[in-house]
Design a protein around this motif. Structure first.
Motif, PDB file in Angstrom:
ATOM      1  N   GLU A   1     -59.055  -9.327 -53.844  1.00 19.47           N
ATOM      2  CA  GLU A   1     -57.649  -9.537 -54.166  1.00 19.47           C
ATOM      3  C   GLU A   1     -56.743  -9.188 -52.983  1.00 19.47           C
ATOM      4  OE1 GLU A   1     -54.952  -9.049 -58.008  1.00 19.47           O
ATOM      5  OE2 GLU A   1     -55.780  -7.156 -57.292  1.00 19.47           O
ATOM      6  N   ASP A   2     -57.058  -8.111 -52.295  1.00 15.87           N
ATOM      7  CA  ASP A   2     -56.235  -7.674 -51.161  1.00 15.87           C
ATOM      8  C   ASP A   2     -56.291  -8.634 -49.976  1.00 15.87           C
ATOM      9  OD1 ASP A   2     -55.485  -5.453 -52.601  1.00 15.87           O
ATOM     10  OD2 ASP A   2     -56.831  -4.072 -51.545  1.00 15.87           O
ATOM     11  N   ASN A   3     -57.406  -9.355 -49.813  1.00 18.91           N
ATOM     12  CA  ASN A   3     -57.589 -10.197 -48.626  1.00 18.91           C
ATOM     13  C   ASN A   3     -57.453 -11.675 -48.906  1.00 18.91           C
ATOM     14  OD1 ASN A   3     -58.358  -8.266 -46.400  1.00 18.91           O
ATOM     15  ND2 ASN A   3     -59.702  -7.636 -48.047  1.00 18.91           N
ATOM     16  N   PHE A   4     -57.217 -12.051 -50.140  1.00 19.39           N
ATOM     17  CA  PHE A   4     -57.084 -13.451 -50.517  1.00 19.39           C
ATOM     18  C   PHE A   4     -55.666 -13.920 -50.181  1.00 19.39           C
ATOM     19  CE2 PHE A   4     -56.427 -16.741 -53.865  1.00 19.39           C
ATOM     20  CZ  PHE A   4     -57.415 -17.602 -53.454  1.00 19.39           C
ATOM     21  N   THR A   5     -55.546 -15.103 -49.553  1.00 20.55           N
ATOM     22  CA  THR A   5     -54.219 -15.583 -49.154  1.00 20.55           C
ATOM     23  C   THR A   5     -53.857 -16.885 -49.874  1.00 20.55           C
ATOM     24  OG1 THR A   5     -55.000 -16.916 -47.291  1.00 20.55           O
ATOM     25  CG2 THR A   5     -54.503 -14.581 -46.850  1.00 20.55           C
ATOM     26  N   ARG A   6     -52.590 -17.140 -49.910  1.00 24.53           N
ATOM     27  CA  ARG A   6     -52.092 -18.380 -50.515  1.00 24.53           C
ATOM     28  C   ARG A   6     -52.344 -19.556 -49.581  1.00 24.53           C
ATOM     29  NH1 ARG A   6     -47.809 -17.399 -52.902  1.00 24.53           N
ATOM     30  NH2 ARG A   6     -47.713 -15.187 -52.530  1.00 24.53           N
ATOM     31  N   PRO A   7     -52.342 -20.778 -50.122  1.00 21.96           N
ATOM     32  CA  PRO A   7     -52.537 -21.942 -49.250  1.00 21.96           C
ATOM     33  C   PRO A   7     -51.309 -22.136 -48.362  1.00 21.96           C
ATOM     34  CG  PRO A   7     -52.032 -22.650 -51.477  1.00 21.96           C
ATOM     35  CD  PRO A   7     -52.159 -21.157 -51.521  1.00 21.96           C
ATOM     36  N   ARG A   8     -51.548 -22.813 -47.266  1.00 30.52           N
ATOM     37  CA  ARG A   8     -50.403 -23.130 -46.398  1.00 30.52           C
ATOM     38  C   ARG A   8     -49.573 -24.204 -47.112  1.00 30.52           C
ATOM     39  NH1 ARG A   8     -54.924 -25.275 -43.710  1.00 30.52           N
ATOM     40  NH2 ARG A   8     -55.020 -27.513 -43.994  1.00 30.52           N
ATOM     41  N   GLY A   9     -48.387 -24.372 -46.739  1.00 35.39           N
ATOM     42  CA  GLY A   9     -47.577 -25.392 -47.403  1.00 35.39           C
ATOM     43  C   GLY A   9     -46.240 -25.555 -46.770  1.00 35.39           C
TER      44      GLY A   9
ATOM     45  N   MET B   1     -52.614 -18.326 -56.512  1.00 36.87           N
ATOM     46  CA  MET B   1     -51.426 -18.199 -55.671  1.00 36.87           C
ATOM     47  C   MET B   1     -50.946 -19.592 -55.279  1.00 36.87           C
ATOM     48  SD  MET B   1     -52.722 -15.086 -53.234  1.00 36.87           S
ATOM     49  CE  MET B   1     -51.120 -14.666 -52.577  1.00 36.87           C
ATOM     50  N   PHE B   2     -49.643 -19.789 -55.339  1.00 33.98           N
ATOM     51  CA  PHE B   2     -49.044 -21.063 -54.937  1.00 33.98           C
ATOM     52  C   PHE B   2     -48.629 -21.016 -53.465  1.00 33.98           C
ATOM     53  CE2 PHE B   2     -48.485 -21.155 -59.496  1.00 33.98           C
ATOM     54  CZ  PHE B   2     -48.777 -22.472 -59.808  1.00 33.98           C
ATOM     55  N   SER B   3     -48.640 -22.181 -52.826  1.00 38.22           N
ATOM     56  CA  SER B   3     -48.145 -22.288 -51.457  1.00 38.22           C
ATOM     57  C   SER B   3     -46.638 -22.026 -51.479  1.00 38.22           C
ATOM     58  CB  SER B   3     -48.431 -23.683 -50.895  1.00 38.22           C
ATOM     59  OG  SER B   3     -47.775 -24.675 -51.663  1.00 38.22           O
TER      60      SER B   3
END
Length: 172
Positions: free
Chosen positions: A164-172, A133-135
């Motif tokens: 997969e359901d709980n994985f988040t993208r990096p802040r940015g 996942m991209f920021s």
């Protein structure tokens, strides 16, 4: 002594052996523990108990190994400057370990790759599943990858879904 004397003892011993084997075959208790990456700010829930943290000095993110098994789980992030989704997907697809990719999905700011690693020997068939996942500003990415023996797929399907359901993208 007559056979009727031994029969209950044999059945009792067989039941004990089967009971002990069944307890040993049960998976470890999983405690879903929150994790937040201190550098890139992505987060996930880690299945501790089934996996334990592996010290990997100098590696970004966190690496885990299945307790008493062969599965591995890595979560990491990195800079994505000048790299779009297609370029990062192509780079990961061409990885040295990748044998066959059987599934691809994605959108503008994420993608999934799944398939099999190159076999290390006869009967070695290892599944991998990677989500990237991209920021929001596309300057960084976060990723998780899990790999496990193909015969363990039924055991890991729900775990992969939860990751997969709980994985988040990096802040940015």
């Amino acid at each position: 002594m007559p056979a009727t004397f031994w029969r209950p003892l044999v059945h009792s011993a067989a039941f004990t052996i089967v009971s002990v084997a069944a307890v040993a075959a049960q998976p470890a208790a999983v405690t879903w523990t929150p994790y937040a990456d201190p550098v890139y700010g992505f987060s996930a829930e880690l299945p501790l108990g089934l996996f334990s943290v592996v010290e990997a000095e100098g590696s970004p993110g966190i690496m885990l190994a299945e307790v008493g098994g062969e599965a591995q789980l890595s979560l990491y992030g990195g800079p994505a400057e000048g790299m779009n989704r297609d370029a990062l997907e192509a780079r990961l697809s061409a990885g040295e370990q990748i044998g066959t990719i059987t599934y691809r999905a994605g959108g503008d700011s994420w993608f999934v790759l799944s398939g099999f690693y190159e076999p290390l020997g006869p009967g070695d068939l290892t599944i991998f599943y990677t989500k990237v996942m991209f920021s929001p500003d596309h300057q960084t990415f976060s990723a998780f990858e899990i790999s496990f023996p193909a015969e363990d797929k039924p055991r890991f399907e729900a775990l992969v879904e939860r990751l997969e359901d709980n994985f988040t993208r990096p802040r940015g």
